[in-house]
Write an enzyme that holds these catalytic residues in place. Structure first.
Site, PDB file in Angstrom:
ATOM      1  N   HIS A  99      20.649  50.873 147.803  1.00 56.18           N
ATOM      2  CA  HIS A  99      21.155  50.795 146.430  1.00 56.18           C
ATOM      3  C   HIS A  99      20.717  49.497 145.794  1.00 56.18           C
ATOM      4  O   HIS A  99      20.549  48.482 146.473  1.00 56.18           O
ATOM      5  CB  HIS A  99      22.676  50.936 146.384  1.00 56.18           C
ATOM      6  CG  HIS A  99      23.406  50.045 147.343  1.00 56.18           C
ATOM      7  ND1 HIS A  99      23.496  50.326 148.688  1.00 56.18           N
ATOM      8  CD2 HIS A  99      24.047  48.872 147.157  1.00 56.18           C
ATOM      9  CE1 HIS A  99      24.185  49.372 149.290  1.00 56.18           C
ATOM     10  NE2 HIS A  99      24.515  48.458 148.389  1.00 56.18           N
ATOM     11  N   HIS A 101      21.843  46.734 143.067  1.00 54.30           N
ATOM     12  CA  HIS A 101      22.950  46.208 142.258  1.00 54.30           C
ATOM     13  C   HIS A 101      22.380  45.721 140.929  1.00 54.30           C
ATOM     14  O   HIS A 101      21.403  44.947 140.922  1.00 54.30           O
ATOM     15  CB  HIS A 101      23.601  45.002 142.944  1.00 54.30           C
ATOM     16  CG  HIS A 101      24.308  45.296 144.228  1.00 54.30           C
ATOM     17  ND1 HIS A 101      25.683  45.355 144.335  1.00 54.30           N
ATOM     18  CD2 HIS A 101      23.837  45.523 145.476  1.00 54.30           C
ATOM     19  CE1 HIS A 101      26.026  45.592 145.588  1.00 54.30           C
ATOM     20  NE2 HIS A 101      24.921  45.698 146.308  1.00 54.30           N
TER      21      HIS A 101
HETATM   22  P1  AMP Z   1      26.173  46.236 149.737  1.00 59.61           P
HETATM   23  O1  AMP Z   1      26.939  45.060 150.279  1.00 59.61           O
HETATM   24  O2  AMP Z   1      24.882  45.837 149.092  1.00 59.61           O
HETATM   25  O3  AMP Z   1      26.016  47.332 150.764  1.00 59.61           O
HETATM   26  O4  AMP Z   1      27.047  46.788 148.553  1.00 59.61           O
HETATM   27  C1  AMP Z   1      27.922  47.863 148.662  1.00 59.61           C
HETATM   28  C2  AMP Z   1      28.708  47.915 147.390  1.00 59.61           C
HETATM   29  O5  AMP Z   1      29.378  49.163 147.320  1.00 59.61           O
HETATM   30  C3  AMP Z   1      29.777  46.818 147.271  1.00 59.61           C
HETATM   31  O6  AMP Z   1      29.509  46.004 146.126  1.00 59.61           O
HETATM   32  C4  AMP Z   1      31.076  47.614 147.122  1.00 59.61           C
HETATM   33  O7  AMP Z   1      31.983  47.020 146.228  1.00 59.61           O
HETATM   34  C5  AMP Z   1      30.572  48.957 146.622  1.00 59.61           C
HETATM   35  N1  AMP Z   1      31.446  50.086 146.901  1.00 59.61           N
HETATM   36  C6  AMP Z   1      32.072  50.365 148.071  1.00 59.61           C
HETATM   37  N2  AMP Z   1      32.774  51.518 147.951  1.00 59.61           N
HETATM   38  C7  AMP Z   1      32.576  51.956 146.690  1.00 59.61           C
HETATM   39  C8  AMP Z   1      33.042  53.090 145.946  1.00 59.61           C
HETATM   40  N3  AMP Z   1      33.861  54.023 146.500  1.00 59.61           N
HETATM   41  N4  AMP Z   1      32.659  53.208 144.660  1.00 59.61           N
HETATM   42  C9  AMP Z   1      31.846  52.305 144.099  1.00 59.61           C
HETATM   43  N5  AMP Z   1      31.367  51.215 144.742  1.00 59.61           N
HETATM   44  C10 AMP Z   1      31.735  51.048 146.018  1.00 59.61           C
END
Ligand code: AMP
Length: 117
Positions: A99, A101
């Site tokens: 993903h 950001h």
């Molecule tokens: P990463 O650390 O790059 O894997 O980022 C994962 C992101 O997913 C974090 O910023 C979380 O806040 C976000 N996240 C986790 N669960 C959810 C969810 N159910 N809906 C939207 N974002 C989420």
């Protein structure tokens, strides 16, 4: 086991979806780190940046095009924003489904701490 983001893509977990097409979905991060914090996620479950295949080149480019358009829609294109991909443990990756950001809406400061000044 499907990842959390696969469940969001399937509609099994709710999310505030801002964009969806045949290749990606974009939704609000549940724990925003900035006034604008959007995740751009390929529908195809690529676990990490290490797993991007040569054939994914156009998909990865499309993620950036969607990020660009969302930045414009959110009114942060001119003020500026940051695009981040975290990879594996040292990168701080929490969800093992690639993903991008999109963060903005305030000055974000330095990217990471410098090793030395
Ligand atoms: P990463 O650390 O790059 O894997 O980022 C994962 C992101 O997913 C974090 O910023 C979380 O806040 C976000 N996240 C986790 N669960 C959810 C969810 N159910 N809906 C939207 N974002 C989420």
């Amino acid at each position: 086991m499907p990842t959390l983001f696969e469940k969001i893509i399937a509609g099994d977990i709710p999310a505030t979806v801002l964009h969806r097409d045949s290749r990606v979905i974009a939704f609000l991060d549940i724990r925003p780190a900035a006034p604008v914090h959007i995740l751009i996620v390929p529908n195809k479950p690529i676990p990490t940046a290490n797993d991007i295949a040569d054939e994914d080149e156009s998909l990865i480019g499309h993620m950036f095009i969607v990020a660009r358009d969302l930045a414009r829609q959110q009114g942060i294109a001119e003020s500026g924003y940051r695009l981040i991909v975290n990879c594996n443990a040292d990168g701080g990756q929490e969800v093992y489904h690639l993903h991008l950001h999109l963060l903005g809406g305030r000055p974000l400061g330095p990217m990471v701490s410098r090793i030395s000044t």
